[in-house]
Design a protein around this motif. Sequence first.
Motif, PDB file in Angstrom:
ATOM      1  N   LYS A  37       3.528 -11.340   1.109  1.00 17.74           N
ATOM      2  CA  LYS A  37       4.433 -10.539   0.742  1.00 17.74           C
ATOM      3  C   LYS A  37       5.033 -10.001  -0.363  1.00 17.74           C
ATOM      4  O   LYS A  37       5.481  -9.396  -0.424  1.00 17.74           O
ATOM      5  CB  LYS A  37       5.604 -11.155   1.984  1.00 17.74           C
ATOM      6  N   GLY A  38       5.282 -11.290  -1.545  1.00 19.05           N
ATOM      7  CA  GLY A  38       5.633 -10.887  -2.518  1.00 19.05           C
ATOM      8  C   GLY A  38       4.426  -9.876  -2.957  1.00 19.05           C
ATOM      9  O   GLY A  38       5.302  -8.842  -3.869  1.00 19.05           O
ATOM     10  N   PHE A  39       3.429  -9.930  -2.899  1.00 17.31           N
ATOM     11  CA  PHE A  39       2.523  -8.163  -3.171  1.00 17.31           C
ATOM     12  C   PHE A  39       3.128  -7.510  -2.565  1.00 17.31           C
ATOM     13  O   PHE A  39       2.454  -6.192  -3.476  1.00 17.31           O
ATOM     14  CB  PHE A  39       0.787  -9.075  -3.271  1.00 17.31           C
ATOM     15  N   SER A  40       3.201  -7.132  -1.207  1.00 19.43           N
ATOM     16  CA  SER A  40       4.140  -6.293  -0.934  1.00 19.43           C
ATOM     17  C   SER A  40       5.023  -5.717  -1.493  1.00 19.43           C
ATOM     18  O   SER A  40       5.049  -4.703  -1.488  1.00 19.43           O
ATOM     19  CB  SER A  40       3.347  -6.575   0.718  1.00 19.43           C
ATOM     20  N   ASP A  41       5.771  -6.530  -1.646  1.00 20.51           N
ATOM     21  CA  ASP A  41       7.268  -5.896  -1.582  1.00 20.51           C
ATOM     22  C   ASP A  41       7.181  -4.718  -3.165  1.00 20.51           C
ATOM     23  O   ASP A  41       7.253  -4.675  -3.746  1.00 20.51           O
ATOM     24  CB  ASP A  41       7.677  -7.230  -2.361  1.00 20.51           C
ATOM     25  N   PHE A  42       5.708  -5.718  -4.209  1.00 20.59           N
ATOM     26  CA  PHE A  42       5.269  -5.152  -4.992  1.00 20.59           C
ATOM     27  C   PHE A  42       5.327  -3.789  -5.192  1.00 20.59           C
ATOM     28  O   PHE A  42       5.241  -2.649  -5.721  1.00 20.59           O
ATOM     29  CB  PHE A  42       4.754  -6.036  -6.105  1.00 20.59           C
ATOM     30  N   LEU A  43       3.748  -3.768  -4.217  1.00 23.16           N
ATOM     31  CA  LEU A  43       3.353  -2.334  -3.714  1.00 23.16           C
ATOM     32  C   LEU A  43       4.863  -1.160  -4.124  1.00 23.16           C
ATOM     33  O   LEU A  43       4.878  -0.571  -3.884  1.00 23.16           O
ATOM     34  CB  LEU A  43       2.142  -2.343  -2.885  1.00 23.16           C
ATOM     35  N   ARG A  44       5.344  -2.028  -2.354  1.00 26.70           N
ATOM     36  CA  ARG A  44       6.837  -0.929  -2.321  1.00 26.70           C
ATOM     37  C   ARG A  44       7.514  -0.894  -3.495  1.00 26.70           C
ATOM     38  O   ARG A  44       8.148   0.529  -3.771  1.00 26.70           O
ATOM     39  CB  ARG A  44       7.506  -1.550  -0.848  1.00 26.70           C
ATOM     40  N   GLY A  45       7.610  -1.432  -4.544  1.00 27.07           N
ATOM     41  CA  GLY A  45       8.986  -1.608  -4.928  1.00 27.07           C
ATOM     42  C   GLY A  45       8.287  -0.165  -6.519  1.00 27.07           C
ATOM     43  O   GLY A  45       9.170   0.689  -7.348  1.00 27.07           O
ATOM     44  N   VAL A  46       6.707  -0.587  -6.888  1.00 26.02           N
ATOM     45  CA  VAL A  46       6.386   0.837  -7.589  1.00 26.02           C
ATOM     46  C   VAL A  46       6.577   2.748  -6.684  1.00 26.02           C
ATOM     47  O   VAL A  46       6.791   2.786  -7.753  1.00 26.02           O
ATOM     48  CB  VAL A  46       4.542   0.649  -7.544  1.00 26.02           C
ATOM     49  N   ALA A  47       6.343   2.228  -5.171  1.00 22.54           N
ATOM     50  CA  ALA A  47       6.401   3.048  -5.319  1.00 22.54           C
ATOM     51  C   ALA A  47       7.289   4.003  -4.695  1.00 22.54           C
ATOM     52  O   ALA A  47       8.126   4.792  -4.931  1.00 22.54           O
ATOM     53  CB  ALA A  47       5.944   3.602  -3.035  1.00 22.54           C
TER      54      ALA A  47
ATOM     55  N   CYS B 286      -7.946  -5.528  -7.872  1.00 26.80           N
ATOM     56  CA  CYS B 286      -7.648  -4.182  -7.329  1.00 26.80           C
ATOM     57  C   CYS B 286      -6.088  -3.728  -8.465  1.00 26.80           C
ATOM     58  O   CYS B 286      -5.817  -3.897  -9.775  1.00 26.80           O
ATOM     59  CB  CYS B 286      -6.070  -4.920  -6.320  1.00 26.80           C
ATOM     60  N   TYR B 287      -6.509  -2.520  -8.463  1.00 27.31           N
ATOM     61  CA  TYR B 287      -5.878  -1.269  -9.459  1.00 27.31           C
ATOM     62  C   TYR B 287      -4.833  -0.361  -8.607  1.00 27.31           C
ATOM     63  O   TYR B 287      -4.729  -0.083  -7.287  1.00 27.31           O
ATOM     64  CB  TYR B 287      -6.715  -0.483  -9.846  1.00 27.31           C
ATOM     65  N   VAL B 288      -3.940   0.033  -8.797  1.00 25.43           N
ATOM     66  CA  VAL B 288      -2.923   1.211  -8.567  1.00 25.43           C
ATOM     67  C   VAL B 288      -3.113   2.452  -9.652  1.00 25.43           C
ATOM     68  O   VAL B 288      -2.347   1.745 -10.877  1.00 25.43           O
ATOM     69  CB  VAL B 288      -1.648   0.256  -8.293  1.00 25.43           C
ATOM     70  N   MET B 289      -3.376   3.106  -8.990  1.00 21.84           N
ATOM     71  CA  MET B 289      -3.709   4.207 -10.294  1.00 21.84           C
ATOM     72  C   MET B 289      -1.673   5.543  -9.486  1.00 21.84           C
ATOM     73  O   MET B 289      -1.371   5.564  -8.307  1.00 21.84           O
ATOM     74  CB  MET B 289      -4.150   5.387  -9.846  1.00 21.84           C
ATOM     75  N   ALA B 290      -1.097   6.081 -10.405  1.00 24.83           N
ATOM     76  CA  ALA B 290       0.231   6.164 -10.222  1.00 24.83           C
ATOM     77  C   ALA B 290       0.765   6.854 -11.563  1.00 24.83           C
ATOM     78  O   ALA B 290       0.316   6.909 -12.284  1.00 24.83           O
ATOM     79  CB  ALA B 290       1.122   5.763 -10.115  1.00 24.83           C
ATOM     80  N   ASP B 291       1.076   7.957 -11.165  1.00 21.66           N
ATOM     81  CA  ASP B 291       2.158   9.496 -12.267  1.00 21.66           C
ATOM     82  C   ASP B 291       3.529   8.917 -12.150  1.00 21.66           C
ATOM     83  O   ASP B 291       4.422   8.716 -11.514  1.00 21.66           O
ATOM     84  CB  ASP B 291       1.683  10.903 -11.759  1.00 21.66           C
TER      85      ASP B 291
END
Length: 119
Positions: A32-42, A71-76
């Motif tokens: 859940k915390g990791f999902s919060d991270f992904l949403r937080g970045v987005a 895992c990896y997240v690519m973002a501008d």
Amino acid sequence: MTNRKPIRTLFCIAVNQNFFDLPFQNIGPVWKGFSDFLRGVANLPGVNVISTLDDDETMVGTSPTGFPWTCYVMADCPDRESVQAACNLFRTIEIGEYRLWRYMRIEARMGRALEIPQL
């Protein structure tokens, strides 16, 4: 006024041994915390998540220090401060009495989009 190009950023994320030491019933709050991270970045202003990659099917267990990551997240990202804010989520997202960084670590690689030259 200049148009600033976004900073192409690769967020590299590793799962630490502390995660694997958890009893199975305690893993859910970390996800859940990791999902919060992904949403937080987005949801960071001006950040555009381009892609994600999860290496969990071919890499089982903890990540070594450095490559390969889990895992990896690519973002501008609009600026360095937004990259720092994304990484800081590991310090602020609570998992019980701990923070996300107890279970995972993150490193950001920043650069520019590699443009394919027109030949």
